[in-house]
Scaffold this motif. Structure first.
Motif, PDB file in Angstrom:
ATOM      1  N   ILE A  90       0.863  -1.182   0.000  1.00  0.00           N
ATOM      2  CA  ILE A  90       0.000   0.000   0.000  1.00  0.00           C
ATOM      3  C   ILE A  90       0.898   1.229   0.000  1.00  0.00           C
ATOM      4  O   ILE A  90       1.717   1.390   0.905  1.00  0.00           O
ATOM      5  N   HIS A 115       1.512  -3.816  10.109  1.00  0.00           N
ATOM      6  CA  HIS A 115       0.198  -4.056   9.524  1.00  0.00           C
ATOM      7  C   HIS A 115      -0.342  -5.426   9.936  1.00  0.00           C
ATOM      8  O   HIS A 115      -1.501  -5.552  10.330  1.00  0.00           O
ATOM      9  N   ARG A 119      -3.773  -6.017  12.037  1.00  0.00           N
ATOM     10  CA  ARG A 119      -4.901  -6.811  11.528  1.00  0.00           C
ATOM     11  C   ARG A 119      -5.294  -7.862  12.568  1.00  0.00           C
ATOM     12  O   ARG A 119      -6.477  -8.111  12.772  1.00  0.00           O
ATOM     13  N   LEU A 173     -18.694  -0.526  17.143  1.00  0.00           N
ATOM     14  CA  LEU A 173     -17.276  -0.848  17.307  1.00  0.00           C
ATOM     15  C   LEU A 173     -16.620  -0.117  18.477  1.00  0.00           C
ATOM     16  O   LEU A 173     -15.641  -0.580  19.030  1.00  0.00           O
ATOM     17  N   GLY A 278     -14.728   3.355   7.253  1.00  0.00           N
ATOM     18  CA  GLY A 278     -15.986   2.693   7.616  1.00  0.00           C
ATOM     19  C   GLY A 278     -17.215   3.544   7.397  1.00  0.00           C
ATOM     20  O   GLY A 278     -18.327   3.021   7.382  1.00  0.00           O
ATOM     21  N   THR A 281     -17.564   4.849   2.812  1.00  0.00           N
ATOM     22  CA  THR A 281     -17.887   3.741   1.900  1.00  0.00           C
ATOM     23  C   THR A 281     -19.325   3.261   2.090  1.00  0.00           C
ATOM     24  O   THR A 281     -20.067   3.102   1.125  1.00  0.00           O
ATOM     25  N   THR A 285     -22.635   3.769  -0.457  1.00  0.00           N
ATOM     26  CA  THR A 285     -23.397   2.602  -0.938  1.00  0.00           C
ATOM     27  C   THR A 285     -24.876   2.734  -0.575  1.00  0.00           C
ATOM     28  O   THR A 285     -25.749   2.388  -1.377  1.00  0.00           O
ATOM     29  N   LEU A 344      -8.013   1.810  -6.821  1.00  0.00           N
ATOM     30  CA  LEU A 344      -7.080   1.329  -5.796  1.00  0.00           C
ATOM     31  C   LEU A 344      -5.669   1.433  -6.341  1.00  0.00           C
ATOM     32  O   LEU A 344      -5.454   1.335  -7.554  1.00  0.00           O
ATOM     33  N   ARG A 346      -1.321   0.514  -5.668  1.00  0.00           N
ATOM     34  CA  ARG A 346      -0.260  -0.226  -4.993  1.00  0.00           C
ATOM     35  C   ARG A 346       1.077   0.333  -5.476  1.00  0.00           C
ATOM     36  O   ARG A 346       1.143   0.991  -6.500  1.00  0.00           O
ATOM     37  N   PRO A 405     -15.533  -6.030  -4.513  1.00  0.00           N
ATOM     38  CA  PRO A 405     -15.647  -4.651  -4.026  1.00  0.00           C
ATOM     39  C   PRO A 405     -14.934  -4.423  -2.686  1.00  0.00           C
ATOM     40  O   PRO A 405     -14.686  -3.285  -2.312  1.00  0.00           O
ATOM     41  N   PHE A 406     -14.620  -5.517  -1.981  1.00  0.00           N
ATOM     42  CA  PHE A 406     -13.882  -5.382  -0.723  1.00  0.00           C
ATOM     43  C   PHE A 406     -12.414  -5.751  -0.900  1.00  0.00           C
ATOM     44  O   PHE A 406     -11.684  -5.862   0.068  1.00  0.00           O
ATOM     45  N   SER A 407     -11.987  -5.969  -2.161  1.00  0.00           N
ATOM     46  CA  SER A 407     -10.634  -6.377  -2.482  1.00  0.00           C
ATOM     47  C   SER A 407     -10.343  -7.792  -1.969  1.00  0.00           C
ATOM     48  O   SER A 407     -11.227  -8.446  -1.387  1.00  0.00           O
ATOM     49  N   ARG A 411      -4.851  -6.968   2.286  1.00  0.00           N
ATOM     50  CA  ARG A 411      -5.463  -5.668   2.539  1.00  0.00           C
ATOM     51  C   ARG A 411      -6.972  -5.723   2.371  1.00  0.00           C
ATOM     52  O   ARG A 411      -7.630  -4.669   2.377  1.00  0.00           O
ATOM     53  N   CYS A 413     -10.772  -5.662   2.860  1.00  0.00           N
ATOM     54  CA  CYS A 413     -11.529  -4.952   3.885  1.00  0.00           C
ATOM     55  C   CYS A 413     -11.917  -5.909   5.011  1.00  0.00           C
ATOM     56  O   CYS A 413     -12.517  -6.953   4.746  1.00  0.00           O
ATOM     57  N   SER A 415     -14.140  -5.498   7.001  1.00  0.00           N
ATOM     58  CA  SER A 415     -15.537  -5.250   7.363  1.00  0.00           C
ATOM     59  C   SER A 415     -16.524  -5.788   6.333  1.00  0.00           C
ATOM     60  O   SER A 415     -17.645  -5.334   6.268  1.00  0.00           O
ATOM     61  N   SER A 419     -20.343  -4.958   6.804  1.00  0.00           N
ATOM     62  CA  SER A 419     -20.945  -3.999   5.873  1.00  0.00           C
ATOM     63  C   SER A 419     -22.133  -4.613   5.146  1.00  0.00           C
ATOM     64  O   SER A 419     -23.194  -3.990   5.028  1.00  0.00           O
TER      65      SER A 419
HETATM   66  C1  HEM Z   1      -9.992  -1.651   3.362  1.00  0.00           C
HETATM   67  C2  HEM Z   1     -14.012  -1.455   0.644  1.00  0.00           C
HETATM   68  C3  HEM Z   1     -16.638  -0.712   4.658  1.00  0.00           C
HETATM   69  C4  HEM Z   1     -12.619  -0.649   7.322  1.00  0.00           C
HETATM   70  C5  HEM Z   1     -10.873  -1.696   2.299  1.00  0.00           C
HETATM   71  C6  HEM Z   1     -10.506  -2.023   0.930  1.00  0.00           C
HETATM   72  C7  HEM Z   1     -11.631  -1.947   0.177  1.00  0.00           C
HETATM   73  C8  HEM Z   1     -12.711  -1.604   1.052  1.00  0.00           C
HETATM   74  C9  HEM Z   1     -11.744  -2.193  -1.332  1.00  0.00           C
HETATM   75  C10 HEM Z   1      -9.124  -2.448   0.454  1.00  0.00           C
HETATM   76  C11 HEM Z   1      -8.282  -1.306   0.025  1.00  0.00           C
HETATM   77  C12 HEM Z   1      -7.089  -1.803  -0.759  1.00  0.00           C
HETATM   78  O1  HEM Z   1      -7.041  -2.944  -1.207  1.00  0.00           O
HETATM   79  O2  HEM Z   1      -6.189  -1.007  -0.965  1.00  0.00           O
HETATM   80  C13 HEM Z   1     -15.069  -1.234   1.501  1.00  0.00           C
HETATM   81  C14 HEM Z   1     -16.450  -1.143   1.077  1.00  0.00           C
HETATM   82  C15 HEM Z   1     -17.197  -0.933   2.207  1.00  0.00           C
HETATM   83  C16 HEM Z   1     -16.276  -0.897   3.342  1.00  0.00           C
HETATM   84  C17 HEM Z   1     -16.931  -1.260  -0.361  1.00  0.00           C
HETATM   85  C18 HEM Z   1     -18.671  -0.778   2.377  1.00  0.00           C
HETATM   86  C19 HEM Z   1     -19.557  -0.777   1.409  1.00  0.00           C
HETATM   87  C20 HEM Z   1     -15.790  -0.651   5.726  1.00  0.00           C
HETATM   88  C21 HEM Z   1     -16.198  -0.482   7.108  1.00  0.00           C
HETATM   89  C22 HEM Z   1     -15.053  -0.462   7.859  1.00  0.00           C
HETATM   90  C23 HEM Z   1     -13.941  -0.623   6.953  1.00  0.00           C
HETATM   91  C24 HEM Z   1     -17.641  -0.370   7.591  1.00  0.00           C
HETATM   92  C25 HEM Z   1     -14.878  -0.296   9.352  1.00  0.00           C
HETATM   93  C26 HEM Z   1     -15.812  -0.027  10.195  1.00  0.00           C
HETATM   94  C27 HEM Z   1     -11.573  -0.879   6.468  1.00  0.00           C
HETATM   95  C28 HEM Z   1     -10.175  -0.904   6.897  1.00  0.00           C
HETATM   96  C29 HEM Z   1      -9.420  -1.179   5.751  1.00  0.00           C
HETATM   97  C30 HEM Z   1     -10.368  -1.331   4.641  1.00  0.00           C
HETATM   98  C31 HEM Z   1      -9.663  -0.677   8.319  1.00  0.00           C
HETATM   99  C32 HEM Z   1      -7.908  -1.315   5.656  1.00  0.00           C
HETATM  100  C33 HEM Z   1      -7.520  -2.760   5.731  1.00  0.00           C
HETATM  101  C34 HEM Z   1      -6.038  -3.016   5.571  1.00  0.00           C
HETATM  102  O3  HEM Z   1      -5.353  -2.232   4.932  1.00  0.00           O
HETATM  103  O4  HEM Z   1      -5.583  -4.035   6.101  1.00  0.00           O
HETATM  104  N1  HEM Z   1     -12.229  -1.456   2.344  1.00  0.00           N
HETATM  105  N2  HEM Z   1     -15.006  -1.066   2.867  1.00  0.00           N
HETATM  106  N3  HEM Z   1     -14.426  -0.745   5.670  1.00  0.00           N
HETATM  107  N4  HEM Z   1     -11.644  -1.147   5.116  1.00  0.00           N
HETATM  108 FE1  HEM Z   1     -13.327  -1.205   4.029  1.00  0.00          FE
END
Ligand code: HEM
Length: 464
Positions: A90, A115, A119, A173, A278, A281, A285, A344, A346, A405-407, A411, A413, A415, A419
């Motif tokens: 990242i 990291h 996690r 949380l 958190g 995003t 949505t 996104l 890298r 969509p959450f990758s 890394r 997500c 959540s 979510s």
């Molecule tokens: C990372 C999407 C909701 C906390 C990410 C990443 C994506 C993502 C794509 C990865 C980023 C990467 O690969 O560079 C989403 C979507 C959400 C959502 C689409 C809802 C529709 C949330 C919520 C939380 C959260 C609700 C916390 C309450 C995090 C954290 C990371 C992350 C802490 C970093 C993880 C890491 O780097 O290890 N999210 N997210 N996300 N998300 Fe979400």
């Protein structure tokens, strides 16, 4: 409902990066570059169309952004390879701008051993077996949203979506009654901060943002209040002497690799790093889900009928979510067409290979889930809103990593389940009570920022 529904499996495997050999080629230069600015102007003018057109030029392409070369990957398999390979971390302009404002020691921007340790600390709060504990808050907030709206009145979807997203994240949380009042402040601050962060990212004119313009003052005030709020939350929890089984306790009790308590700055940055991704995003949505319900009354009706048959007419609750198949598919399809996280990045930590092309150490690589999830090579009638494409027999045809969509990878997500559960519950709760129509002055065109959301969605909530 599980998030597996948004990450279909197929026999394809990603092109695993390997050590580069000297005869490897450079990726082709994407078309449309102009002298000096390269692709910068086209990217700035219409980033979604620009990113969506890149696959025509190759699986991996070079972009010129002013003097800088950036690489883009355009196929689902290569986005998987990029996200799963240890050769990339990242970093890059997006992360640098986030770090500067939100802190360097939180999980979203850290790399390497820090990291991994972070996690491990946060993961238990997001595990599937932790979700039932959040059920009552999610239900309460979803129903409170529908009760705030006067039948027939105009709903300002931007502020309402932000509000419910922040309240759910903060109350689940960082648990505690005091969150009710703070959640309001948090949601206002975060909305301002995200707006300013995107501006600073696309127009990186550092000194300009130090001038005392009203927009800069508002941004600085919101950012300072966000950091103050986090300090207050941490201080109050400590003063209470209580240690509920929640994410905040896990952060306060976390130890570093030597077994010593983590520092104050890291605790602070961790809370910020969880609250910020958190809220924006989820809020974006929710806005798209409300827009979809207005634009596709046939699906709004189908969701309502499903909710009624699953709940028997009682208020929809956490325990119903797994049975709400069509509602969940509406959520997934909305996320396919309008992924909150649309780009996104890298950075290569070593000379490496992607899709048979040489990528030098230090190179920035981008990809767009928006482009990937709308690609006609992965989806039949890709621009149609068709929730039934997520029925098991059809979802099987979707290539691996064409819907992430959450990758994926380290890394991913944390959540995803948290979510998806709240998004389905909110969609079900609002659809059980209201149908929606665009109100005068509404603008549901796509606003590109750190996330994608409608410019200014105003809907009339009409009781069934
Ligand atoms: C990372 C999407 C909701 C906390 C990410 C990443 C994506 C993502 C794509 C990865 C980023 C990467 O690969 O560079 C989403 C979507 C959400 C959502 C689409 C809802 C529709 C949330 C919520 C939380 C959260 C609700 C916390 C309450 C995090 C954290 C990371 C992350 C802490 C970093 C993880 C890491 O780097 O290890 N999210 N997210 N996300 N998300 Fe979400």
């Amino acid at each position: 409902m599980t998030v597996e529904s948004v990450s279909p499996q197929s026999p394809q495997s990603p092109a695993t990066p390997a050590a580069p050999s000297p005869e490897l080629r450079e990726p082709p230069l994407a078309g449309g570059a102009v002298p000096v600015l390269g692709h910068g102007l086209r990217l700035a003018r219409d980033p979604l169309a620009f990113m969506s057109g890149l696959r025509e030029h190759g699986d991996v392409v070079r972009l010129k952004l002013g003097p800088k070369t950036v690489y883009a990957v355009t196929t689902p398999a290569l986005t998987g390879a990029l996200a799963l390979s240890p050769d990339f971390k990242i970093d890059g302009p997006l992360w640098e701008s986030l770090e500067g404002l939100l802190g360097k020691e939180g999980v979203a921007t850290a790399n390497g051993p820090r990291h991994r340790r972070q996690r491990r600390t946060i993961q238990p709060a997001f595990r599937l077996d932790a979700l039932p504990g959040y059920g009552p808050v999610m239900e309460e907030e979803a129903h409170a949203l529908t009760e705030r709206w006067q039948p027939g009145s105009t709903v300002d979807c931007t502020s309402e979506s932000f509000r419910v997203a922040v309240r759910i994240a903060a109350r689940c949380l960082l648990r505690g009654e005091y969150m009710d009042e703070r959640a309001e402040r948090l949601s206002t601050d975060l909305a301002t901060v995200f707006r300013g962060m995107y501006r600073r990212m696309v127009i990186p004119l550092g000194p300009l943002y130090r001038l005392p313009f009203p927009a800069n003052r508002e941004f600085n005030r919101a950012l300072a209040d966000l950091h103050l709020l986090v300090d207050e939350i941490v201080a109050e929890r400590r003063a209470s002497g209580q240690k509920p089984d929640d994410l905040l306790t896990a952060l306060l009790e976390a130890k570093d690799d030597n077994g010593d308590p983590i520092g104050e700055q890291e605790i602070h940055d961790q809370v910020v790093a969880i609250l910020t991704p958190g809220s924006e995003t989820v809020a974006s949505t929710i806005m798209w889900l409300l827009q979809v319900l207005a634009e596709h009354p046939e699906h709004a009706e189908k969701v309502r009928t499903e909710v009624e048959s699953v709940t028997g007419g009682r208020p929809v609750g956490f325990e119903h979510v797994r049975s709400l198949t069509h509602t969940n598919n509406v959520v997934v399809e909305a996320m396919r067409l309008r992924p909150a996280v649309w780009i996104l990045t890298r950075r290569a930590v070593t000379d490496t290979v992607l899709g048979g092309y040489r990528i030098p150490a230090g190179a920035d690589i981008v990809y767009s889930p928006y482009a990937i999830q709308r690609d006609g090579r992965s989806y039949a009638r890709p621009l149609d809103f068709d929730p039934d494409r997520w029925l098991p027999e059809r979802a099987r045809d979707v290539p691996k990593y064409a819907m992430s969509p959450f990758s994926v990878g380290n890394r991913k997500c944390p959540s995803d389940h948290f979510s998806m559960t709240q998004l389905s519950l909110i969609t079900a709760a609002v659809s059980a009570k209201y149908r929606f129509e665009q109100a005068g002055g509404s603008d549901d065109t796509t606003r590109v920022g750190i996330t994608l959301r409608p410019h200014d969605l105003l809907l009339r909530a009409i009781p069934w």
